[in-house]
Design an enzyme around this catalytic site. Structure first.
Site, PDB file in Angstrom:
ATOM      1  CB  ALA A 108     -16.304  26.365 -32.423  1.00 46.31           C
ATOM      2  CE1 TYR A 142     -10.696  28.903 -26.388  1.00 42.75           C
ATOM      3  CE2 TYR A 142     -12.389  28.450 -27.876  1.00 42.75           C
ATOM      4  CZ  TYR A 142     -11.714  29.342 -27.031  1.00 42.75           C
ATOM      5  OH  TYR A 142     -12.495  30.571 -26.686  1.00 42.75           O
ATOM      6  NE  ARG A 187      -1.003  40.217 -36.651  1.00 45.97           N
ATOM      7  CZ  ARG A 187      -0.233  40.910 -37.557  1.00 45.97           C
ATOM      8  NH1 ARG A 187      -0.870  42.374 -38.180  1.00 45.97           N
ATOM      9  NH2 ARG A 187       1.209  40.859 -37.568  1.00 45.97           N
ATOM     10  CG  HIS A 188      -6.496  39.607 -28.962  1.00 49.16           C
ATOM     11  ND1 HIS A 188      -7.707  39.735 -29.624  1.00 49.16           N
ATOM     12  CD2 HIS A 188      -6.772  39.735 -27.832  1.00 49.16           C
ATOM     13  CE1 HIS A 188      -8.851  39.786 -28.404  1.00 49.16           C
ATOM     14  NE2 HIS A 188      -8.154  39.749 -27.440  1.00 49.16           N
ATOM     15  CG  HIS A 231      -5.409  35.465 -25.498  1.00 47.32           C
ATOM     16  ND1 HIS A 231      -6.222  34.106 -25.655  1.00 47.32           N
ATOM     17  CD2 HIS A 231      -6.785  36.093 -25.159  1.00 47.32           C
ATOM     18  CE1 HIS A 231      -7.225  34.094 -25.617  1.00 47.32           C
ATOM     19  NE2 HIS A 231      -8.084  35.245 -25.175  1.00 47.32           N
TER      20      HIS A 231
END
Length: 962
Positions: free
Chosen positions: A924, A896, A727-728, A724
């Site tokens: 995932a 995560y 770039r995101h 986050h």
């Protein structure tokens, strides 16, 4: 093993058929394909491979036989014999493989060849032969394999980012680190460059040369490098061209005109071919009147002005040698023919233990300038008055070459008389009464003067006697004794006399003049045996029987005219530099730029230091709170209770403007856009372009500078999280921009709706701490407490977004009506809150109910569509190509794992899909793609069918991949 086939009973009947008819039948079977044979086909004629990866040379064959095929693969290169790569029966390899192919070859049943771990040496033309025992024909096929290294990102090298107008030959170099078979290209302002009259490309197009820089060259340049397997584009660079001032142009034009004039004058000037001799200083010559009425010159008053050496240089022509004078003086001169005035008597120098000789005892038979040994003479004794006259050398029309400080006066006699200079302090009778060839001694206290004394004795002394007499003159005069050498000049003997104190340059000029060679010509001197003789005062003397020869060295040397031209050019360049004060101007400009940069840096440091202090205070308060409450708070960046405003740490001047190429503009509209090749400043320029391209700047009457500051503030308030981050943010905004064009939303939605979509996409994750809502709620962080556990992160993103918009310098909606701004604000908050995955099912179910009967005029329907669109863009990474999407998966798992590690350390619940000990990339991704992404995008596909091929199908491929 060949299988025998049973012959039918009808074979006997064929014997009755005529041979011609049998041949016709066989040909018919051949053309109709009934004859058994191997037919090899391939899908591609050229296969492009990458070093270190795999390449499949795919072929297939058809045959009516059931036997296993014999497969043979060979590689053919230019001017080399074919090399067998592998030979097999079916998939069983026959024999041993070559060392370079071991553990790298795999043959399939259909004849295809798989090469592992490709190397550059694997490149070539591969030929496959497939044959079966029962078949009549063998099938062949050629496949070309190319192996390359992907090109790395190029970069542009140039001397400076700014250049002055009308500069000559400004070069831009395109370089890259890796890659084979590169093909270079150049873009100017997004357009492909070709060779022009001014913009010249090298033969490999690696270097761009601007032969003459004009103001139109002030643009953005980029270079591209591509090879058969990859293509890369450099970061655009801005070339700034400064205009020359009118004064500079006027001065330059005048200087060029002056230079042309000087060059023309130098080119037209022709030096005289006459030999020049040094011209001594003019000095008055005292003459006396002899009794027979002839003027007799006396030595001029000595002077040392304008002399380069203690002893002048002399050149004696062959006809002026001592022997010549001796021949001319064969007859004696009677004493009555020359009368010496009574007031001038010869005077000797002071007595000493050396032979007493006059200072000048030898007759002068060549021009000579005054010697420094001669002291100023006192006034002569009373007698006939002396009158100063000028030598004939200074008379009008005379040549400098004929100058002589003492005129050679020939009295009207039948024979030449030797002239001797004497010093006298008494009447001339004392000199006349002396014996021929001698001088009477005199007292040193008497006044001395110069006169001429005529010796009418026997033949003059020899040259050796003369040299001995000069040596006996004392230490002060012997130190200036000249040196004599003899030269061979065009077959004639040339005598050269020079002082021992002359410089080598003077001696070279003297040798050039005596040998009829132009001045400043490189020369060397050789003896009769060809040995080189050094040209300096210490050179060995020679005799007329062993002549030296002067040889010019013209190779690589400049002539007199070229030398003068070079001197003129260097002087003009020096004058130009002084007139324009180039060095002073450069120093002044450099100092001013340094001062401005320092001021800007200091101002920026002030803002950074203030921000740092506030952050330190906030961290300290959080730490104190966490110690008092016994729990760990998530360190949030802002506290809105103290009225703090979020400001960017840098201003617009530090934000460079890039001009996007047409290729980039088109790529921005597609989901395949690669976001990993762009830096933050470039992404800011892309976002700015999106707002301009969609017409949002004009619709909301935005100030372009305010838009820049707002984007800067947005970028500064995204943290450096693994996933986050800014770039995101750009990735989501670019996908939103691409879906607007892909779904043609410009015709279905208003500009206000598109502005809400783009702004919400830009701000949707502002100040994300890197820990999701679950952690915020479980850890009871400040955000969770503040927003009552209801989407704490999304509420925080909205708060930070409108905190930035509350700044006047960053408010892009400052010119919007207040009522309209309220609606825009509410819509942006709704969209950002919709990105909470806890509401995913609720929002998607609502949209499914409306999609079948969707109405673009219904505000509720449009709001639901906008919520689904921003959700699609927020989790759209798997829509992109694999090489773009996979790095995002790694970044997300890293974030995560950071959260799960912290949750474990704090004793909080850990989600299974975040535990690094349990989750893998396939586990995932498979569930997320299958149960979240594909259903949502397929629902949107019902409203916009055009996204199936571009967005839905890549999701299905990604699911199958994992």
């Amino acid at each position: 093993m060949k299988v025998e086939r049973k012959t039918s009973s009808t074979d006997d009947s064929f014997s009755d058929i005529p041979p011609l008819l049998t041949l016709f039948g066989l040909l018919l079977l051949l053309f109709t394909g009934e004859v058994s044979g191997v037919n090899v086909t391939s899908q591609a004629q050229v296969v492009r491979g990458t070093v270190g990866k795999e390449a499949l040379l795919s072929v297939s064959y058809s045959s009516s036989s059931t036997d296993k095929p014999v497969i043979k693969w060979q590689i053919k290169r230019d001017k080399e014999k074919p090399i067998t790569v592998v030979q097999s029966i079916g998939t069983d390899i026959i024999g041993n493989l070559r060392p370079e192919y071991r553990n790298r070859i795999l043959v399939f049943e259909n004849g295809s060849l798989l090469l592992h771990n490709l190397q550059l040496s694997d490149e070539g033309a591969y030929e496959v032969e497939i044959s079966i025992t029962d078949d009549t024909f063998t099938g062949e096929r050629y496949i070309e394999l190319t192996v390359d290294v992907p090109v790395s990102k190029p970069y542009i090298q140039m001397m400076a980012s700014s250049v002055l107008e009308y500069s000559e030959h400004f070069n831009l170099h395109c370089s890259h680190d890796n890659g084979t078979k590169p093909i270079y290209g150049w873009l100017k302002g997004g357009k492909v460059l070709t060779n022009e009259s001014r913009l010249l490309l090298s033969h490999d197009q690696k270097v761009l040369t601007i032969s003459r820089v004009l103001m139109s060259d002030d643009d953005v340049y980029a270079c591209t490098v591509e090879n058969p397997i990859s293509s890369m584009k450099s970061i655009p660079v801005k070339l700034t061209v400064y205009r020359r001032s009118s004064l500079y142009i006027i001065l330059s034009t005048g200087g060029i005109f002056l230079l042309i004039t000087l060059v023309t004058v130098c080119a037209c000037w022709k030096p005289s071919k006459k030999k020049h001799r040094p011209v001594p200083q003019r000095a008055p010559v005292y003459v006396e009147q002899s009794e027979n009425g002839h003027d007799v010159d006396v030595v001029p008053k000595p002077t040392t002005l304008g002399r380069r050496s203690p002893m002048p240089l002399y050149v004696l022509n062959e006809d002026e040698t001592l022997e010549h004078f001796e021949e001319c003086s064969g007859k004696a001169v009677s004493q009555s023919e020359i009368s010496i005035p009574a007031t001038y008597a010869p005077v000797l120098p002071p007595t000493s233990n050396r032979t007493e000789r006059p200072i000048w005892s030898a007759p002068r038979r060549y021009p000579r300038s005054p010697s420094p040994l001669a002291q100023p003479l006192p006034h002569p004794l009373p007698g006939p008055p002396l009158r100063p006259v000028r030598s004939p050398a200074h008379s009008p029309g005379s040549s400098p070459r004929s100058f002589s400080p003492i005129r050679k006066v020939r009295p009207p006699l039948s024979h030449f008389a030797y002239v001797r200079l004497c010093l006298s302090v008494s009447a001339c009778e004392s000199a006349a009464s002396s014996a021929p060839g001698t001088l009477p001694p005199v007292s040193t206290g008497e006044a001395a003067s110069l006169t001429l004394f005529v010796d009418q004795g026997s033949k003059p002394e020899s040259l050796q006697r003369r040299e001995e007499r000069e040596v006996n003159m004392g230490s002060s005069s012997s130190s200036y004794a000249p040196k004599t050498i003899y030269l061979d000049v065009d077959g004639k003997v040339q005598k050269v006399v020079f002082s021992r104190h002359c410089s080598p340059c003077d001696i070279k000029e003297l040798l050039c003049s005596s040998s009829n060679i132009p001045r400043n010509t490189a020369i060397m001197m050789v003896d009769p045996e060809g040995a080189l003789v050094s040209i300096d005062p210490t050179m060995p003397t020679n005799s007329p029987n062993s002549l030296y020869k002067v040889v010019p060295l013209s190779t690589g040397q400049l002539g007199e005219k070229e030398d003068m031209f070079q001197n003129v050019l260097s002087q003009v360049a020096d004058q130009f530099s002084r007139a324009f004060r180039i060095n002073e101007l450069k120093t002044e400009v450099t100092n001013r730029l340094a001062m401005l940069e320092k001021r800007v840096e200091l101002e920026g440091l002030k803002v950074v230091e203030i921000e740092k202090c506030k952050n330190d205070l906030k961290k300290l308060r959080d730490e104190m709170t966490s110690r008092g409450g016994g729990r760990v708070n998530c360190p949030c960046k802002y506290n809105f209770d103290d009225g703090k405003k979020v400001t960017p740490r840098r201003d617009v001047p530090n934000y460079p403007k890039y001009t996007l190429s047409q290729e980039t503009v088109e790529a921005l509209k597609k989901p395949t856009f690669d976001v990993w090749h762009w830096e933050h400043n470039e992404m800011l320029s892309c976002l700015e372009y999106m707002y301009h391209d969609l017409g949002l700047v004009k619709e909301f009457n935005m100030n372009p500078i305010t838009l820049k500051r707002w984007l800067l503030a947005i970028q500064e308030n995204y943290r450096n999280n693994p996933f986050h981050n800014f770039r995101h943010c750009f990735c989501v905004s670019q996908m939103m921009y691409g879906m607007i064009h892909l779904c043609n939303l410009q015709e279905k939605l208003t500009l206000t709706d598109m502005g809400i979509l783009m702004t919400a996409a830009v701000c949707h994750d502002l100040d994300h701490p890197g820990y999701n809502n679950t952690y915020q709620i479980n850890a009871r962080t400040e955000l969770a407490v503040r927003y009552n556990d209801i989407s704490p992160l999304e509420n925080h993103h909205c708060a930070v977004a409108f905190q930035i918009l509350s700044l006047p310098e960053c408010n892009i909606f400052a010119n919007v009506d207040p009522e309209a701004f309220k609606q825009i604000r509410q819509a942006i908050i709704t969209l950002i809150l919709a990105t909470d995955m806890a509401r995913h099912g609720e929002i998607l179910d609502s949209f499914k109910q409306k999609v079948d009967n969707f109405d673009f005029t219904n505000e509720e329907h449009v709001t639901c569509l906008k919520m689904v669109l921003i959700k699609c863009c927020d989790i759209s990474n798997e829509v992109r190509p694999t090489e773009v999407a996979e790095p995002w998966v790694d970044c997300l798992l890293e974030e995560y794992f950071m959260q799960s590690d912290r949750e474990k350390s704090e004793g909080l619940p850990v989600a299974p899909f975040m535990d690094r000990d349990k989750v893998t990339k396939p586990t995932a991704q498979i569930g997320f793609i299958k149960f979240v992404l594909i259903p949502m995008f397929e629902t949107v596909m019902k409203l916009f069918p055009q996204i199936e091929e571009i967005m839905v199908q890549p999701l299905r491929d990604s699911r199958d991949h994992y």
